[in-house]
Design a protein around this motif. Structure first.
Motif, PDB file in Angstrom:
ATOM      1  N   ILE A 196      44.435  42.263  40.019  1.00 44.31           N
ATOM      2  CA  ILE A 196      44.901  41.363  41.079  1.00 44.31           C
ATOM      3  C   ILE A 196      46.249  40.775  40.669  1.00 44.31           C
ATOM      4  O   ILE A 196      46.359  40.126  39.628  1.00 44.31           O
ATOM      5  CB  ILE A 196      43.876  40.244  41.334  1.00 44.31           C
ATOM      6  N   CYS A 233      39.346  41.961  37.097  1.00 40.61           N
ATOM      7  CA  CYS A 233      40.254  41.114  37.879  1.00 40.61           C
ATOM      8  C   CYS A 233      41.712  41.259  37.452  1.00 40.61           C
ATOM      9  O   CYS A 233      42.607  40.724  38.113  1.00 40.61           O
ATOM     10  CB  CYS A 233      39.830  39.647  37.766  1.00 40.61           C
ATOM     11  N   ARG A 262      43.551  35.768  41.310  1.00 39.47           N
ATOM     12  CA  ARG A 262      42.834  36.283  40.144  1.00 39.47           C
ATOM     13  C   ARG A 262      41.880  35.221  39.595  1.00 39.47           C
ATOM     14  O   ARG A 262      40.738  35.504  39.241  1.00 39.47           O
ATOM     15  CB  ARG A 262      43.821  36.728  39.069  1.00 39.47           C
ATOM     16  N   ASN A 282      32.921  35.086  40.308  1.00 36.32           N
ATOM     17  CA  ASN A 282      32.262  36.353  39.999  1.00 36.32           C
ATOM     18  C   ASN A 282      30.805  36.186  39.597  1.00 36.32           C
ATOM     19  O   ASN A 282      29.979  37.071  39.829  1.00 36.32           O
ATOM     20  CB  ASN A 282      33.037  37.091  38.908  1.00 36.32           C
ATOM     21  N   ALA A 320      38.856  34.828  41.879  1.00 33.02           N
ATOM     22  CA  ALA A 320      37.914  35.930  41.669  1.00 33.02           C
ATOM     23  C   ALA A 320      37.099  35.739  40.395  1.00 33.02           C
ATOM     24  O   ALA A 320      35.903  36.021  40.355  1.00 33.02           O
ATOM     25  CB  ALA A 320      38.671  37.257  41.629  1.00 33.02           C
ATOM     26  N   MET A 321      37.748  35.250  39.327  1.00 35.16           N
ATOM     27  CA  MET A 321      37.049  35.023  38.068  1.00 35.16           C
ATOM     28  C   MET A 321      36.018  33.896  38.185  1.00 35.16           C
ATOM     29  O   MET A 321      34.897  34.006  37.683  1.00 35.16           O
ATOM     30  CB  MET A 321      38.046  34.684  36.964  1.00 35.16           C
TER      31      MET A 321
END
Length: 283
Positions: free
Chosen positions: A18, A15, A24, A31, A27-28
């Motif tokens: 990003i 990530c 970011r 995930n 996304a984390m």
């Protein structure tokens, strides 16, 4: 997301590319809904034992692949759902536009790429895994071998968790296996087998038919199997992933949130599925 199919911790590190801090973080935090290599063996084994059959053959393999694909798609849909939810609440903001800029071509420096990859990714992930896995292994061994009133600590803990676990379609053994599998998702099913057999060590997975008979003898039904797959897909990330999130974000808050979001969703989804199954008279 795609890197998460191999290892969620590696997906978190990925990530970094990003640019937007907000995206970011999203996304984390999402995930872990992508099943990693540690969860695939459990998912495949349960699909084979309860919904396809372990006999093999081309048709069996095709049905198993379709069932596993459906589970993966559910994880991806949950990723989109939670991303949308976070974008509208905790991480509200203006989405950034996506641009792809091609850098000037340079001759690859293979040695430098390998060294940086080993130092930045492989050794970091392995170091975090070893730091948690070693003491966790000791805890599992102690719980399985120390006895109180003729029963192991593992059995006592499973008994305490059993009432809550039944509400979400599991049992105390399954739930304690997920908790003890915090360092590595690969050991969840072996811990379940160890607890059902009252053995003091982790056991290798043998014939799927014999494992299915053991699980059914301990109360498993197709409802239990689906709930185990759902909870495997949606529960707390492994220890290595959480430590990686802590390092990448520099915040305990986001690490705790990445633990709570999938766990609460997993509990809610399992509870609703179990309630619906019981309402329809399913076992």
């Amino acid at each position: 997301m795609c890197m998460g199919f191999g290892c969620n911790a590696a997906g978190i590190v990925g990530c970094r590319i990003i640019d937007s801090p907000r995206e970011r973080l999203i996304a984390m935090l999402t995930n872990s809904f992508v099943p990693c290599n540690g969860r695939f063996p459990t998912l495949i084994a349960i699909i084979s034992m309860f919904f396809v059959g372990a006999a093999g053959g081309l048709l069996s393999s095709a049905v198993s692949a379709l069932a596993l694909t459906a589970v993966i798609l559910l994880g991806i849909l949950m990723t989109f759902f939670v991303s949308k939810l976070l974008s509208a609440t905790l991480l509200r903001g203006v989405p950034s536009s996506f641009t792809l800029e091609l850098p000037p071509y340079r001759k690859p420096q293979i040695g430098r790429v390998i060294v940086r990859s080993v130092l930045d990714r492989t050794l970091f992930v392995l170091g975090r895994a070893a730091a948690i896995a070693a003491p966790a292994g000791l805890v599992i061994w102690l719980m399985a071998n120390l006895t109180i009133s003729g029963a192991s600590l593992l059995s006592h803990c499973a008994g305490l968790l059993d009432p809550f676990a039944r509400l979400i379609g599991l049992d105390g053994v399954i739930l304690i296996a997920f908790i003890l599998g915090f360092p590595a998702n690969e050991i969840v099913l072996p811990i379940i087998i160890m607890a059902y057999l009252s053995e003091g060590t982790l056991l290798e997975l043998g014939n799927l038919d014999s494992i299915r008979q053991l699980l059914v003898a301990n109360g498993w039904t197709w409802v239990t199997a689906i709930n185990v797959m759902l909870f495997s897909l949606m529960h707390w990330p492994c220890s290595t992933t959480l430590l990686t999130i802590r390092k990448e974000t520099g915040s305990v808050k986001w690490m705790l949130l990445s633990f709570l979001i999938p766990t609460l969703l997993g509990i809610a989804v399992c509870f609703l599925f179990t309630a619906a199954a019981r309402l329809l008279g399913a076992g």
